[in-house]
Design a protein around this motif. Structure first.
Motif, PDB file in Angstrom:
ATOM      1  N   SER A   1       0.850  -1.193   0.000  1.00 55.03           N
ATOM      2  CA  SER A   1       0.000   0.000   0.000  1.00 55.03           C
ATOM      3  C   SER A   1       0.883   1.240   0.000  1.00 55.03           C
ATOM      4  N   ILE A   2       0.368   2.313  -0.592  1.00 58.08           N
ATOM      5  CA  ILE A   2       1.139   3.550  -0.681  1.00 58.08           C
ATOM      6  C   ILE A   2       0.291   4.747  -0.295  1.00 58.08           C
ATOM      7  N   GLN A   3       0.891   5.659   0.481  1.00 57.33           N
ATOM      8  CA  GLN A   3       0.338   6.984   0.748  1.00 57.33           C
ATOM      9  C   GLN A   3       1.392   7.965   0.243  1.00 57.33           C
ATOM     10  N   ASN A   4       1.112   8.605  -0.877  1.00 57.00           N
ATOM     11  CA  ASN A   4       2.163   9.308  -1.606  1.00 57.00           C
ATOM     12  C   ASN A   4       1.990  10.815  -1.578  1.00 57.00           C
ATOM     13  N   GLU A   5       3.020  11.523  -1.084  1.00 62.78           N
ATOM     14  CA  GLU A   5       3.084  12.975  -1.177  1.00 62.78           C
ATOM     15  C   GLU A   5       4.094  13.415  -2.232  1.00 62.78           C
ATOM     16  N   VAL A   6       4.972  12.513  -2.635  1.00 61.87           N
ATOM     17  CA  VAL A   6       6.055  12.861  -3.560  1.00 61.87           C
ATOM     18  C   VAL A   6       5.548  12.730  -4.992  1.00 61.87           C
ATOM     19  N   PRO A   7       5.474  13.838  -5.741  1.00 64.16           N
ATOM     20  CA  PRO A   7       4.948  13.756  -7.117  1.00 64.16           C
ATOM     21  C   PRO A   7       5.841  12.914  -8.015  1.00 64.16           C
ATOM     22  N   ILE A   8       5.211  12.220  -8.951  1.00 66.09           N
ATOM     23  CA  ILE A   8       5.914  11.285  -9.827  1.00 66.09           C
ATOM     24  C   ILE A   8       6.554  12.015 -11.003  1.00 66.09           C
ATOM     25  N   SER A   9       7.805  11.642 -11.304  1.00 65.83           N
ATOM     26  CA  SER A   9       8.549  12.181 -12.447  1.00 65.83           C
ATOM     27  C   SER A   9       8.623  13.698 -12.433  1.00 65.83           C
TER      28      SER A   9
ATOM     29  N   PRO B   1       5.568  22.050 -11.388  1.00 67.21           N
ATOM     30  CA  PRO B   1       4.575  22.312 -12.435  1.00 67.21           C
ATOM     31  C   PRO B   1       3.683  21.101 -12.675  1.00 67.21           C
ATOM     32  N   ASP B   2       2.751  21.254 -13.606  1.00 68.34           N
ATOM     33  CA  ASP B   2       1.818  20.156 -13.883  1.00 68.34           C
ATOM     34  C   ASP B   2       2.265  19.297 -15.066  1.00 68.34           C
ATOM     35  N   PHE B   3       3.567  19.268 -15.343  1.00 67.73           N
ATOM     36  CA  PHE B   3       4.076  18.369 -16.384  1.00 67.73           C
ATOM     37  C   PHE B   3       5.266  17.579 -15.843  1.00 67.73           C
ATOM     38  N   GLU B   4       5.445  16.381 -16.404  1.00 63.78           N
ATOM     39  CA  GLU B   4       6.510  15.488 -15.970  1.00 63.78           C
ATOM     40  C   GLU B   4       7.735  15.636 -16.857  1.00 63.78           C
ATOM     41  N   THR B   5       8.884  15.260 -16.319  1.00 63.43           N
ATOM     42  CA  THR B   5      10.062  15.000 -17.144  1.00 63.43           C
ATOM     43  C   THR B   5      10.656  13.682 -16.661  1.00 63.43           C
ATOM     44  N   SER B   6      11.146  12.895 -17.570  1.00 68.98           N
ATOM     45  CA  SER B   6      11.769  11.632 -17.193  1.00 68.98           C
ATOM     46  C   SER B   6      13.280  11.796 -17.139  1.00 68.98           C
ATOM     47  N   THR B   7      13.916  11.003 -16.283  1.00 74.11           N
ATOM     48  CA  THR B   7      15.379  11.033 -16.195  1.00 74.11           C
ATOM     49  C   THR B   7      15.991  10.670 -17.542  1.00 74.11           C
ATOM     50  N   GLU B   8      15.382   9.702 -18.227  1.00 76.09           N
ATOM     51  CA  GLU B   8      15.886   9.274 -19.532  1.00 76.09           C
ATOM     52  C   GLU B   8      15.861  10.421 -20.540  1.00 76.09           C
ATOM     53  N   GLU B   9      14.767  11.149 -20.552  1.00 82.11           N
ATOM     54  CA  GLU B   9      14.639  12.291 -21.463  1.00 82.11           C
ATOM     55  C   GLU B   9      15.668  13.369 -21.121  1.00 82.11           C
TER      56      GLU B   9
ATOM     57  N   ILE C   1      12.488  22.273 -19.761  1.00 81.38           N
ATOM     58  CA  ILE C   1      11.567  22.618 -18.676  1.00 81.38           C
ATOM     59  C   ILE C   1      10.824  23.886 -19.073  1.00 81.38           C
ATOM     60  N   HIS C   2       9.560  23.740 -19.378  1.00 81.71           N
ATOM     61  CA  HIS C   2       8.749  24.880 -19.811  1.00 81.71           C
ATOM     62  C   HIS C   2       8.759  25.976 -18.745  1.00 81.71           C
ATOM     63  N   GLU C   3       8.897  27.210 -19.184  1.00 76.02           N
ATOM     64  CA  GLU C   3       8.834  28.406 -18.337  1.00 76.02           C
ATOM     65  C   GLU C   3       9.957  28.489 -17.293  1.00 76.02           C
TER      66      GLU C   3
ATOM     67  N   SER D   1      16.332  15.812 -12.276  1.00 78.21           N
ATOM     68  CA  SER D   1      16.322  16.100 -13.706  1.00 78.21           C
ATOM     69  C   SER D   1      15.117  16.952 -14.096  1.00 78.21           C
ATOM     70  N   GLY D   2      14.417  17.514 -13.090  1.00 74.07           N
ATOM     71  CA  GLY D   2      13.236  18.321 -13.336  1.00 74.07           C
ATOM     72  C   GLY D   2      11.983  17.437 -13.362  1.00 74.07           C
ATOM     73  N   SER D   3      10.851  17.993 -13.507  1.00 73.49           N
ATOM     74  CA  SER D   3      10.552  19.363 -13.876  1.00 73.49           C
ATOM     75  C   SER D   3      10.507  20.345 -12.699  1.00 73.49           C
ATOM     76  N   THR D   4      10.608  19.850 -11.467  1.00 69.24           N
ATOM     77  CA  THR D   4      10.602  20.731 -10.306  1.00 69.24           C
ATOM     78  C   THR D   4      11.838  21.618 -10.312  1.00 69.24           C
ATOM     79  N   LEU D   5      11.622  22.883  -9.968  1.00 69.32           N
ATOM     80  CA  LEU D   5      12.708  23.836  -9.782  1.00 69.32           C
ATOM     81  C   LEU D   5      12.782  24.173  -8.298  1.00 69.32           C
ATOM     82  N   MET D   6      13.991  24.257  -7.764  1.00 71.46           N
ATOM     83  CA  MET D   6      14.173  24.487  -6.334  1.00 71.46           C
ATOM     84  C   MET D   6      14.726  25.885  -6.106  1.00 71.46           C
ATOM     85  N   ASN D   7      14.064  26.623  -5.221  1.00 72.63           N
ATOM     86  CA  ASN D   7      14.487  27.983  -4.895  1.00 72.63           C
ATOM     87  C   ASN D   7      14.683  28.095  -3.384  1.00 72.63           C
TER      88      ASN D   7
END
Length: 293
Positions: free
Chosen positions: A76-84, A165-173, A226-228, A249-255
């Motif tokens: 079972s999973i309770q997930n707060e960490v967004p995927i990709s 953001p609301d889009f994913e990026t893969s490590t492979e990409e 990474i858009h924008e 590898s994104g798409s999250t940006l850290m500030n």
């Protein structure tokens, strides 16, 4: 039933490509319940609720390494960490699967051993090390395939503002857009900053961090997918930014911000952009993976 909590991680941390990573106060919780037979998944997205599930694959691989077996399991999973999104979602699954194998078979927990297995499965240590040990870590794999990690303290005053953001990026990409060779001067640019970045995190030296966070190994190429990126960075640097980097590898940006009161200002300007950027304030997780009662 056994339960483990694994923190999100932010790998690379600017100049620390494939070597530096930090654990953050965002978590995924996994439950492993023995069954008489078969496999069941609870709480996973439909695309992951099958035998190709990374937690399950890792669990089986680790059981084989331990020379142990189980008859069946419900995961079972309770997930707060967004995927990709560059916050170590795959590492949480790998680390959890290894812990599940240890706990279900009553094998004593050995974090260094778990780290070695995780590094072998994940392929590089910069995400799995902080996920297991917590805090900031510098990691590598030796010529003899031994996984090495060094843990550093991070001053608790640091505020990591994850911009998701609301889009994913893969490590492979993200790896495909990088050149196969880099200039010596670009390698020196990044490597010469690594020690100063670590020291700045230990001492809460925001002025130093702002000077040395730059990178020329991966960010110049990955920011283009990474858009924008430029718009988000400009907003942060205008309002409050002691350091800005691509998380993993994104798409999250850290500030990294100094004043928490500026979050509302940053959020308000992000709302004008296209990709529904969400700002989450995080701190450093110092403990890594925990077995919960």
């Amino acid at each position: 039933m056994v339960k483990v909590r694994v923190p999100a991680t932010s790998a690379n941390v600017g100049c620390g490509f494939d070597s530096l990573g930090v654990a953050l106060t965002l978590y995924t919780i996994f439950d492993f319940e023995p069954l008489d037979s078969g496999i069941e998944f609870v709480g996973f997205e439909k695309r992951f609720a099958n035998e190709n599930n990374l937690v399950y694959i890792t669990l089986l691989s680790t059981l084989k390494k331990l020379n142990k077996n189980i008859s069946g399991v419900r995961i079972s999973i309770q997930n707060e960490v967004p995927i990709s999104r560059g916050l170590g979602s795959s590492s949480t699954c790998v680390v959890a699967g290894i812990y599940g194998a240890y706990l279900l078979t009553n094998t004593p927990i050995d974090k260094q051993e778990i780290f070695a297995i995780a590094n072998e499965i994940e392929g590089h240590p910069d995400n799995v090390s902080p996920a297991i040990f917590g805090s900031l870590s510098s990691s590598c794999t030796t010529d003899s395939k031994e996984a090495i990690t060094v843990k550093y303290n991070v001053d608790e005053r640091f505020n990591f503002l994850a911009l998701i953001p609301d889009f994913e990026t893969s490590t492979e990409e993200a790896r495909k857009v990088m050149p196969k060779e880099i200039l010596l001067k670009d390698a020196i640019y990044s490597l010469s900053r690594l020690g100063s970045v670590i020291k700045a995190f230990e001492t809460y030296d925001l002025a130093l961090l702002k000077k040395v966070m730059g990178d020329k190994i991966h960010e110049p190429y990955r920011k283009e997918i990474i858009h924008e990126y430029k718009e988000v960075r400009a907003i942060c640097e205008k309002i409050d930014s002691s350091a800005f980097f691509i998380s993993g590898s994104g798409s999250t940006l850290m500030n990294i911000i100094e004043d928490k009161n500026n979050i509302k200002k940053i959020t308000a300007e992000l709302a004008n952009l296209k990709y529904n950027w969400k700002a989450i304030l995080l701190n450093v997780d110092k403990n890594g993976t925990k077995v919960l009662d």
